[in-house]
Motif scaffolding. Sequence first.
Motif, PDB file in Angstrom:
ATOM      1  N   LEU A  28      -1.898  -1.791  19.817  1.00  0.00           N
ATOM      2  CA  LEU A  28      -1.943  -1.409  18.414  1.00  0.00           C
ATOM      3  C   LEU A  28      -2.569  -0.254  18.128  1.00  0.00           C
ATOM      4  CD1 LEU A  28      -2.772  -4.806  16.831  1.00  0.00           C
ATOM      5  CD2 LEU A  28      -0.727  -3.979  16.845  1.00  0.00           C
ATOM      6  N   PHE A  29      -1.928   0.375  17.450  1.00  0.00           N
ATOM      7  CA  PHE A  29      -2.557   1.940  16.588  1.00  0.00           C
ATOM      8  C   PHE A  29      -2.684   1.637  15.354  1.00  0.00           C
ATOM      9  CE2 PHE A  29      -2.492   5.986  14.495  1.00  0.00           C
ATOM     10  CZ  PHE A  29      -3.576   6.360  15.177  1.00  0.00           C
ATOM     11  N   MET A  30      -3.964   1.457  14.895  1.00  0.00           N
ATOM     12  CA  MET A  30      -4.140   1.051  13.285  1.00  0.00           C
ATOM     13  C   MET A  30      -5.093   2.014  12.697  1.00  0.00           C
ATOM     14  SD  MET A  30      -6.475  -1.982  14.417  1.00  0.00           S
ATOM     15  CE  MET A  30      -5.331  -2.623  15.839  1.00  0.00           C
ATOM     16  N   VAL A  31      -4.990   1.722  11.453  1.00  0.00           N
ATOM     17  CA  VAL A  31      -5.996   2.734  10.791  1.00  0.00           C
ATOM     18  C   VAL A  31      -6.806   1.715   9.920  1.00  0.00           C
ATOM     19  CG1 VAL A  31      -5.949   4.231   8.571  1.00  0.00           C
ATOM     20  CG2 VAL A  31      -4.220   4.514  10.423  1.00  0.00           C
ATOM     21  N   ILE A  32      -7.877   2.008   9.808  1.00  0.00           N
ATOM     22  CA  ILE A  32      -8.712   1.174   9.037  1.00  0.00           C
ATOM     23  C   ILE A  32      -9.374   2.040   7.789  1.00  0.00           C
ATOM     24  CG2 ILE A  32     -10.998  -0.087   8.999  1.00  0.00           C
ATOM     25  CD1 ILE A  32     -10.637  -0.847  11.769  1.00  0.00           C
ATOM     26  N   ILE A  33      -9.143   1.453   6.724  1.00  0.00           N
ATOM     27  CA  ILE A  33      -9.761   2.185   5.397  1.00  0.00           C
ATOM     28  C   ILE A  33     -10.908   1.645   5.343  1.00  0.00           C
ATOM     29  CG2 ILE A  33      -9.409   2.623   2.946  1.00  0.00           C
ATOM     30  CD1 ILE A  33      -6.152   2.199   3.493  1.00  0.00           C
ATOM     31  N   TYR A  41      -4.819   7.427   0.586  1.00  0.00           N
ATOM     32  CA  TYR A  41      -4.715   6.259   0.161  1.00  0.00           C
ATOM     33  C   TYR A  41      -5.556   6.252  -1.146  1.00  0.00           C
ATOM     34  CZ  TYR A  41      -9.361   5.059   1.517  1.00  0.00           C
ATOM     35  OH  TYR A  41     -10.716   5.140   1.453  1.00  0.00           O
ATOM     36  N   SER A  42      -5.301   5.156  -1.970  1.00  0.00           N
ATOM     37  CA  SER A  42      -5.880   4.989  -3.198  1.00  0.00           C
ATOM     38  C   SER A  42      -5.893   3.550  -3.466  1.00  0.00           C
ATOM     39  CB  SER A  42      -5.423   5.874  -4.484  1.00  0.00           C
ATOM     40  OG  SER A  42      -4.122   5.382  -4.666  1.00  0.00           O
ATOM     41  N   ILE A  43      -6.843   3.072  -4.164  1.00  0.00           N
ATOM     42  CA  ILE A  43      -6.915   1.708  -4.694  1.00  0.00           C
ATOM     43  C   ILE A  43      -7.073   1.784  -6.091  1.00  0.00           C
ATOM     44  CG2 ILE A  43      -8.173  -0.807  -4.701  1.00  0.00           C
ATOM     45  CD1 ILE A  43      -9.005  -0.054  -1.898  1.00  0.00           C
ATOM     46  N   GLU A  44      -5.927   1.423  -7.118  1.00  0.00           N
ATOM     47  CA  GLU A  44      -5.863   1.762  -8.477  1.00  0.00           C
ATOM     48  C   GLU A  44      -5.845  -0.009  -9.119  1.00  0.00           C
ATOM     49  OE1 GLU A  44      -2.255   3.457  -8.573  1.00  0.00           O
ATOM     50  OE2 GLU A  44      -3.139   5.273  -7.695  1.00  0.00           O
ATOM     51  N   ALA A  88      -4.844  -6.789 -11.646  1.00  0.00           N
ATOM     52  CA  ALA A  88      -4.782  -6.875 -10.076  1.00  0.00           C
ATOM     53  C   ALA A  88      -5.121  -5.631  -9.584  1.00  0.00           C
ATOM     54  CB  ALA A  88      -3.467  -7.406  -9.593  1.00  0.00           C
ATOM     55  N   LYS A  89      -5.281  -5.514  -7.968  1.00  0.00           N
ATOM     56  CA  LYS A  89      -5.356  -4.060  -7.647  1.00  0.00           C
ATOM     57  C   LYS A  89      -4.306  -3.823  -6.918  1.00  0.00           C
ATOM     58  CE  LYS A  89     -10.494  -4.587  -7.102  1.00  0.00           C
ATOM     59  NZ  LYS A  89     -11.656  -4.836  -6.316  1.00  0.00           N
ATOM     60  N   LYS A  90      -3.849  -2.482  -6.609  1.00  0.00           N
ATOM     61  CA  LYS A  90      -2.752  -2.040  -6.233  1.00  0.00           C
ATOM     62  C   LYS A  90      -3.332  -0.920  -4.999  1.00  0.00           C
ATOM     63  CE  LYS A  90      -0.072   0.747  -8.132  1.00  0.00           C
ATOM     64  NZ  LYS A  90       1.022   1.270  -8.989  1.00  0.00           N
ATOM     65  N   LEU A  91      -2.921  -1.249  -3.579  1.00  0.00           N
ATOM     66  CA  LEU A  91      -3.291  -0.250  -2.756  1.00  0.00           C
ATOM     67  C   LEU A  91      -1.911   0.817  -2.503  1.00  0.00           C
ATOM     68  CD1 LEU A  91      -4.646   0.859  -0.188  1.00  0.00           C
ATOM     69  CD2 LEU A  91      -3.462  -0.980   0.899  1.00  0.00           C
ATOM     70  N   THR A 103       0.312  -4.905  -4.123  1.00  0.00           N
ATOM     71  CA  THR A 103      -0.483  -5.385  -4.978  1.00  0.00           C
ATOM     72  C   THR A 103      -1.591  -6.392  -4.386  1.00  0.00           C
ATOM     73  OG1 THR A 103       0.746  -4.859  -6.695  1.00  0.00           O
ATOM     74  CG2 THR A 103      -1.034  -6.547  -7.500  1.00  0.00           C
ATOM     75  N   PHE A 104      -2.657  -6.608  -4.728  1.00  0.00           N
ATOM     76  CA  PHE A 104      -3.688  -7.587  -4.222  1.00  0.00           C
ATOM     77  C   PHE A 104      -4.258  -7.949  -5.058  1.00  0.00           C
ATOM     78  CE2 PHE A 104      -5.620  -3.877  -3.029  1.00  0.00           C
ATOM     79  CZ  PHE A 104      -6.923  -3.725  -3.331  1.00  0.00           C
ATOM     80  N   ASP A 105      -4.989  -9.291  -5.065  1.00  0.00           N
ATOM     81  CA  ASP A 105      -5.733  -9.812  -6.139  1.00  0.00           C
ATOM     82  C   ASP A 105      -6.991 -10.238  -5.504  1.00  0.00           C
ATOM     83  OD1 ASP A 105      -5.117 -11.894  -4.600  1.00  0.00           O
ATOM     84  OD2 ASP A 105      -4.426 -13.312  -6.179  1.00  0.00           O
TER      85      ASP A 105
END
Length: 154
Positions: free
Chosen positions: A3-8, A69-72, A78-81, A137-139
Motif C-alpha cells: 500500500l502507498f498511502m497518505v495520512i492527513i 486537502y481541506s475539511i469544510e 456535516a463535514k466534507k473532505l 461528506t462524513f459525520d
Amino acid sequence: MSLFMVIIVIKIAHLQLLEKTDVKSRWNASLGILEIDDERVENGRIFTFFKDQDYADVKENRALHLSSYSIEQTSTGAKKLCIKARNITGHLIPYGKADIHPVFLSGHVFSMDSYTRPMQKPLKSIKENEIITYTQTFDIKKIDYIISVARELN
C-alpha cells in the motif's frame, strides 16, 4: 500487496511517534500530510482491516499525488473532505479507474466507503498531469487522522 498511502495528520502526536521508528515515510510540511511507503505498516489493526476490505484490482499504487486537502463544513452541519490530486502515471486514467479511498479514524472507531457497495460515484477519466478534486461528506465529530490510497485500478 504494497500500500502507498497518505495520512492527513490531525494530531501531530502521531507524527512524533512515527519519527522514532524506521518506517519509510516522508512528512510534507507544505501539505500537512505524511506519506508512508512501508509494507510493515500493513500489520497494524486499521491497515489489516483496510487490506481485508480492499477488493480493488490495483494497476498502480502511486497513480495520483495529493496536492492539497481541506475539511469544510456543509450547510447541513456535516463535514466534507476535499482532496486535490494530480495524475502522475504518465497516461490517461480511464473513467472509474482512479481510486481515492479515505478511511476516517477517531479513537478506536473508523469509517470508510465500502468497495462492494460504494456510496461514492466513480471518478471521471483523468488526463496525464491533470488535477482532480475528490470530495466525501462524513459525520464523525472528532477526527484523529485520515488515511487514503490514491491509485489506478485495472
